[in-house]
Design an enzyme around this catalytic site. Structure first.
Site, PDB file in Angstrom:
ATOM      1  CD  GLU A 169      -9.586   8.197   0.592  1.00 12.45           C
ATOM      2  OE1 GLU A 169      -9.699   7.876  -0.613  1.00 12.45           O
ATOM      3  OE2 GLU A 169      -9.359   7.370   1.506  1.00 12.45           O
TER       4      GLU A 169
ATOM      5  CE  LYS B 211     -21.980  47.108  39.639  1.00 12.70           C
ATOM      6  NZ  LYS B 211     -22.660  45.985  40.352  1.00 12.70           N
TER       7      LYS B 211
ATOM      8  NE  ARG C 298     -19.044  23.519  53.207  1.00 16.09           N
ATOM      9  CZ  ARG C 298     -20.168  22.798  53.003  1.00 16.09           C
ATOM     10  NH1 ARG C 298     -20.152  21.502  53.219  1.00 16.09           N
ATOM     11  NH2 ARG C 298     -21.287  23.379  52.616  1.00 16.09           N
TER      12      ARG C 298
ATOM     13  CG  ASN D  13      -0.351   6.856   6.660  1.00 15.44           C
ATOM     14  OD1 ASN D  13      -0.359   5.725   6.243  1.00 15.44           O
ATOM     15  ND2 ASN D  13      -1.434   7.424   7.159  1.00 15.44           N
TER      16      ASN D  13
ATOM     17  CG  ASN E  60     -10.326   4.264   2.794  1.00 14.12           C
ATOM     18  OD1 ASN E  60     -10.478   3.070   3.034  1.00 14.12           O
ATOM     19  ND2 ASN E  60      -9.196   4.912   3.032  1.00 14.12           N
TER      20      ASN E  60
ATOM     21  CD  GLN F 159     -21.153  22.450  56.458  1.00 15.61           C
ATOM     22  OE1 GLN F 159     -20.586  21.375  56.388  1.00 15.61           O
ATOM     23  NE2 GLN F 159     -22.337  22.642  55.911  1.00 15.61           N
TER      24      GLN F 159
ATOM     25  CE1 TYR G 258      -3.381   2.863   0.748  1.00 14.92           C
ATOM     26  CE2 TYR G 258      -1.811   3.512   2.457  1.00 14.92           C
ATOM     27  CZ  TYR G 258      -2.917   3.798   1.669  1.00 14.92           C
ATOM     28  OH  TYR G 258      -3.552   5.007   1.800  1.00 14.92           O
TER      29      TYR G 258
END
Length: 650
Positions: free
Chosen positions: A406, A378, A277, A188, A409, A271, A11
């Site tokens: 493509e 602010k 926290r 690639n 593929n 808390q 290939y």
């Protein structure tokens, strides 16, 4: 070549590419040149440059003179991304499974050594068969192609725009002719996605540390407690990220005089609010996601990612899909989710800091002046909301938007480079949010320190006025530990926290009038005396006047010589000092952002009640100060301070 000699079909060597791999060719060297040439499809600076250079007469098509929406360079990968891509590709090729000659690797190395960086288009890669098009510009550079434009670095750090052919000639680097498979071996692979992702991860790790530091500064600015980070929480719920965060923050807060230990006896929240926290429980999973992403990218950086690959033991050519960069996409999606989580926490802290309903006694908008005349933070509150909204959008996954490409593929493609690009965008947005939050935090810490100086100065005066005014109303000696004194001071502190929205000239009258019932109901004072009520009114007026005078003196004096470091924990002290001393970002008052000199130089008249002489010819804006902090983050300078804090904690 031995495989070709025996008639193997390989290939990309003697076949077409992708969905065209059913074609065969004997022109194996030309095939590589065709591949590189036809992958140069990206939009970048080259088209405009080439058109400008070739427009020789009025009939030639020249570039438009209209102001562009985006500058050409914004369509290109940054230099540092290109360098990372080249380095990662070299690392993959030297593993020996790609079938390239040593000269190819040497040429790529020379690109780095001589600072020859191709102009790679920003968009156009789906990171399916690797980052084909971006890597083709790297391949085109070592070929010395005159159609590939590059940036050529110089000794002074500047870059000139030229062609690959000219750059190689100037650098005395020979161009190469690609042999069979070498073009495919270069393009690639996942080098661009992995390189860009690696850089994103590095910054994300730094910002995660900075977020912990800013959380500790928030705890101090909000007079929170370090109880939330006690090691027991991690012991009974042993998530590693939570444990790391809580241990770091517990140590960062050491020696802080602003950390309180809330026992719930003052009718306030028992808390801290969630933004501080639960910070370790919120940040912990984000740290774990970053570590997993780190592992994925680290493996990718040290992998062979092209196709086909060669089994070096027996010479077999194996066709597969190591170029599929889904691991990088997966990593980047986690990083952006972590970035959004970090931003959401810091945004909550910042808004609570600016809002007088949640900031435990700080003035509205963190103003150093009377709240009716300045609203300095602010706009920062609005800014951080915009930034966090953008982070929320950027946290959406990219990998779910795959399109078939493509000739069908590439029906699966990772979009890794797109994901990595958006991760860098998210990182920049987060650094802007962090810069704004850090700006607000340093302002808040100065206001806390200024308030402590005020309390230190005014407490003995209030107690002395109380002793003197009511000496005839009781036979009991009013020491500082007397119940009347204790109750009065506790009530004063509570009312001081509740009246931050008032200007100073009315605030202390309001406070002292609210304290009158403490005197009236106390049994040690003879309320039946004919002088008692007149003395209460006298006491109210004297205390209010004393408080106002002391407050104004402290505010003016602290404004000229602001220094919160004596009250801060070890980490906050280091970061605060960096902002105030190294970056020269001051405790903000109106004088720092007053109208610049040139805007009133011609009139010599008063503007907003202030004479011409009070204007600063080098005035800044809130945005310019925040920009200074943002620049320190982007340059990495502030990260050095963060790492020093982390080393101290460990």
């Amino acid at each position: 070549m031995a495989s070709l000699d025996v008639g193997q079909i390989i290939y990309g060597v003697n076949t077409g590419f992708g969905g065209s791999a059913d074609s065969r060719t004997k022109q194996i060297e030309e095939l590589q040149r065709t591949l590189i040439r036809e992958l140069h499809y990206g939009i970048g600076a080259s088209a405009a440059c080439e058109r400008a250079e070739t427009a020789t007469n009025a009939n030639d098509v020249a570039p438009s003179r209209r102001t562009p929406i985006l500058e050409p360079l914004e369509h290109l990968l940054p230099n540092v991304w290109v360098r990372a891509s080249i380095l990662v590709r070299i690392n993959s090729l030297i593993a020996g499974h790609s079938g390239v000659r040593q000269v190819v690797v040497q040429s790529l190395s020379e690109m780095l050594n001589r600072d020859i960086l191709p102009m790679i288009p920003l968009r156009g890669s789906i990171s399916a068969s690797g980052d084909l098009s971006p890597l083709s510009y790297i391949a085109g550079t070592i070929q010395g192609k005159p159609t590939v434009r590059v940036r050529l670095g110089s000794a002074d750090g500047s870059y000139s725009d030229t062609t690959a052919a000219e750059a190689l000639a100037k650098a005395d680097v020979a161009s190469i002719k690609l042999a069979p498979k070498e073009g495919l071996a270069i393009v690639n692979g996942t080098a661009v996605s992995a390189g860009v992702a690696c850089l994103a991860l590095w910054e994300a790790h730094q910002l995660a540390i900075v977020a912990q530091l800013l959380t500790c500064m928030s705890v101090e600015a909000l007079c929170g407690t370090d109880e939330s980070f006690d090691p027991l929480f991690g012991h009974v719920r042993p998530h590693p990220g939570q444990i790391d965060c809580s241990n770091n923050m517990f140590r960062f807060l050491e020696r802080s005089q602003l950390v309180h230990h809330n026992d719930g006896n003052n009718d306030t929240l028992r808390q801290d609010r969630y933004s501080i926290r639960t910070a370790s429980q919120w940040l912990g999973p984000a740290l774990e996601d970053l570590l997993l992403a780190h592992q994925q990218v680290q493996i990718e950086l040290n992998s062979v990612t092209d196709n086909p690959i060669i089994h070096t033991a027996n010479g077999r050519m194996l066709h597969g899909g190591n170029f599929q960069a889904k691991a990088v996409t997966s990593a980047m999606e986690k990083v952006r989710q972590a970035i959004q989580s970090i931003g959401r926490m810091l945004f909550s802290q910042c808004t609570e800091l600016i809002n007088p309903a949640t900031n435990r006694g700080l003035p509205p908008n963190l103003t150093a002046e009377d709240p009716s005349t300045s609203f300095v933070m602010k706009a920062v509150d609005i800014m951080t909301a915009a930034l966090q909204s953008e982070l929320g959008f950027l946290a959406n996954p990219v990998g779910s938007h795959v399109q078939t490409a493509e000739m069908g593929n590439q029906s699966l493609n990772s979009l890794a480079l797109i994901s990595a690009r958006y991760t860098h965008t998210a990182l920049d947005v987060l650094t802007q949010l962090i810069a704004a939050h850090l700006f607000a935090l340093c302002q808040a810490l100065d206001l806390r320190a200024m308030n402590l100086h005020f309390l230190e100065g005014v407490k003995p005066q209030i107690l002395d006025i109380t002793r003197t005014t009511f000496a005839q109303e009781t036979s009991v000696s009013f020491g500082d530990g007397h119940p009347v004194m204790i109750e009065l001071w506790a009530a004063f502190l509570m009312r001081l926290e509740q009246t931050t929205k008032l200007d100073a000239d009315t605030r202390f009258d309001t406070i002292m009038e609210a304290l009158q019932p403490v005197l009236i109901r106390h049994s040690d004072l003879e309320q039946g005396s004919t002088t008692f009520l007149p003395n209460v009114r006298k006491w109210t007026a004297m205390c209010a006047a004393t408080c106002l005078e002391t407050f104004r003196a402290v505010r003016e004096g602290y404004g000229e010589n602001a220094d919160a470091t004596p009250f801060l924990g070890v980490a906050s002290q280091r970061l605060y000092t960096f902002v105030r001393d190294r970056l020269q970002v001051p405790f903000l008052r109106s004088a720092h952002i007053r109208t610049p000199y040139h805007e009133v130089a011609q009139s010599h008249t008063e503007v907003n009640g202030e004479g011409f002489g009070s204007f600063n010819p080098c005035s800044n804006t809130v945005g310019s100060y925040i920009s200074t902090m943002h620049a320190a983050l982007r340059s990495g300078e502030l990260y050095g301070v963060a790492m020093e804090c982390l080393r101290d904690a460990q």
